[in-house]
Each structure stands twice: as C-alpha cells, then as structure tokens.
Design a protein around this motif. Structure first.
Motif, PDB file in Angstrom:
ATOM      1  N   GLU A 131       2.800 -22.151 -40.784  1.00  0.00           N
ATOM      2  CA  GLU A 131       2.146 -22.104 -39.469  1.00  0.00           C
ATOM      3  C   GLU A 131       1.974 -23.515 -38.903  1.00  0.00           C
ATOM      4  O   GLU A 131       2.246 -23.757 -37.721  1.00  0.00           O
ATOM      5  N   VAL A 132       1.554 -24.446 -39.757  1.00  0.00           N
ATOM      6  CA  VAL A 132       1.375 -25.834 -39.308  1.00  0.00           C
ATOM      7  C   VAL A 132       2.717 -26.434 -38.902  1.00  0.00           C
ATOM      8  O   VAL A 132       2.823 -27.107 -37.864  1.00  0.00           O
ATOM      9  N   MET A 133       3.772 -26.174 -39.685  1.00  0.00           N
ATOM     10  CA  MET A 133       5.103 -26.692 -39.354  1.00  0.00           C
ATOM     11  C   MET A 133       5.589 -26.106 -38.027  1.00  0.00           C
ATOM     12  O   MET A 133       6.187 -26.817 -37.202  1.00  0.00           O
ATOM     13  N   ALA A 134       5.300 -24.830 -37.788  1.00  0.00           N
ATOM     14  CA  ALA A 134       5.699 -24.192 -36.528  1.00  0.00           C
ATOM     15  C   ALA A 134       4.938 -24.816 -35.359  1.00  0.00           C
ATOM     16  O   ALA A 134       5.520 -25.066 -34.281  1.00  0.00           O
ATOM     17  N   LEU A 139       4.946 -28.396 -30.612  1.00  0.00           N
ATOM     18  CA  LEU A 139       4.458 -29.599 -29.918  1.00  0.00           C
ATOM     19  C   LEU A 139       5.630 -30.529 -29.600  1.00  0.00           C
ATOM     20  O   LEU A 139       5.726 -31.069 -28.500  1.00  0.00           O
ATOM     21  N   GLU A 140       6.513 -30.692 -30.584  1.00  0.00           N
ATOM     22  CA  GLU A 140       7.668 -31.575 -30.375  1.00  0.00           C
ATOM     23  C   GLU A 140       8.582 -31.017 -29.285  1.00  0.00           C
ATOM     24  O   GLU A 140       9.053 -31.772 -28.425  1.00  0.00           O
ATOM     25  N   THR A 141       8.798 -29.702 -29.285  1.00  0.00           N
ATOM     26  CA  THR A 141       9.636 -29.058 -28.263  1.00  0.00           C
ATOM     27  C   THR A 141       9.032 -29.255 -26.875  1.00  0.00           C
ATOM     28  O   THR A 141       9.758 -29.456 -25.888  1.00  0.00           O
ATOM     29  N   ALA A 142       7.719 -29.223 -26.805  1.00  0.00           N
ATOM     30  CA  ALA A 142       7.030 -29.393 -25.517  1.00  0.00           C
ATOM     31  C   ALA A 142       6.923 -30.863 -25.118  1.00  0.00           C
ATOM     32  O   ALA A 142       6.375 -31.188 -24.069  1.00  0.00           O
ATOM     33  N   GLY A 143       7.428 -31.761 -25.957  1.00  0.00           N
ATOM     34  CA  GLY A 143       7.385 -33.185 -25.633  1.00  0.00           C
ATOM     35  C   GLY A 143       6.028 -33.803 -25.885  1.00  0.00           C
ATOM     36  O   GLY A 143       5.723 -34.878 -25.349  1.00  0.00           O
TER      37      GLY A 143
END
Length: 163
Positions: A131-134, A139-143
């Motif tokens: 869950e934390v990795m997801a 967050l990374e995908t959203a910049g």
C-alpha cells in the motif's frame, strides 16, 4: 475372573470379589488382589477383569487417574479451561492454575499457534508495504514529492496496532 480366591482352595465359593479400583485376572489371590491398579482413563467397579475394564472409559467432562473407582467416577471434574473427552486420564497439567478467561494448550500447539500468528502478521505487514509503495508511485505519477520517511514509518507502524 473378577474374584479373589485363597491359594490352593480351588473353590470359588470361598473367594471374594475383586476390590473397586483394581483389575483382577484369573488366578488372583488375596496377596495379589491390589497389584493391578485400574488404568489411567478408566474407572473400575467391583469384580473388574482385564476383559471388562475397557467397558468403563472415564466419562466426558471428567478425568480418571489410576485407581479411580466406580463410586468416584464423577469425583474429578475437568477443570475450567481444559477439555476432557471420554477416556481422559490424569495429567499433571490438569492441576495447573489458569488465569481467568485463559485456556491451556500444550507446548506443541502453542508453537503451531505462534507460527500461524507470525504468518498472519507477515502477510499484513507485506500488504501495508505494498500500500505504501502504491501511494509513493501515485505521488510520483502526479508529479508530487514522495512521502517523508517519518510518514512512511507511521503507515508501517499501523500493523501492530491491529494485532
């Protein structure tokens, strides 16, 4: 069988009945009438023989140690927190004092339960890590910047509160 006969009489009418709590085979004499105790997990009435002893299993909800008599078959009630099925003999653990609302399990069962609990905890820990990795990936995908370490640790610390 089930009778105690004086030596060298050969006359059953001079014999006495085998005492409660004992097993008397053919040829039992007054000197040997108490040499075979009733077996653990059974109770013995008067005149119990090696053939009839197995008809008197200790009753469910009770335990019977060696020498348990027919008249005492209800004397030793299974203590709270223990399970005594039909034929339960005396075990030292039956004298163990238990804490309120606890149940006694033997060492082998304890280790099995402990392994199962560890398995469940590990499974839950892996789910939380995924869950934390997801969340980090989202967050990374959203910049956006990744979560700080203390925030990640607070998520990972949740698992032990559930157990």
């Amino acid at each position: 069988g089930g009778r105690v006969c004086p030596v060298r009489t050969g006359n059953v009418s001079q014999g006495t009945v085998c005492p409660e709590g004992y097993v008397c085979a053919e040829g039992t004499t007054p000197d040997s009438q108490t040499s075979t105790k009733c077996y653990d997990g059974f109770f013995c009435n008067f005149a119990t023989t090696p053939e009839t002893v197995y008809e008197s299993l200790c009753l469910a909800g009770f335990y019977c140690g060696e020498l348990t008599t027919y008249s005492n078959r209800y004397k030793f009630r299974c203590p709270g927190g223990f399970y005594c099925p039909t034929g339960t003999g005396f075990k030292k653990d039956l004298n163990r004092l238990l804490m309120q609302d606890s149940v006694f399990i033997d060492q082998g069962s304890f280790y099995l339960v402990q392994k199962l609990a560890q398995y469940c905890v590990r499974q839950r820990m892996m789910e939380i890590q995924k869950e934390v990795m997801a969340m980090q990936a989202n967050l990374e995908t959203a910049g956006l910047p990744p979560m700080e370490m203390r925030e990640v640790e607070s998520y990972l610390d949740v698992w032990y509160k559930e157990f």
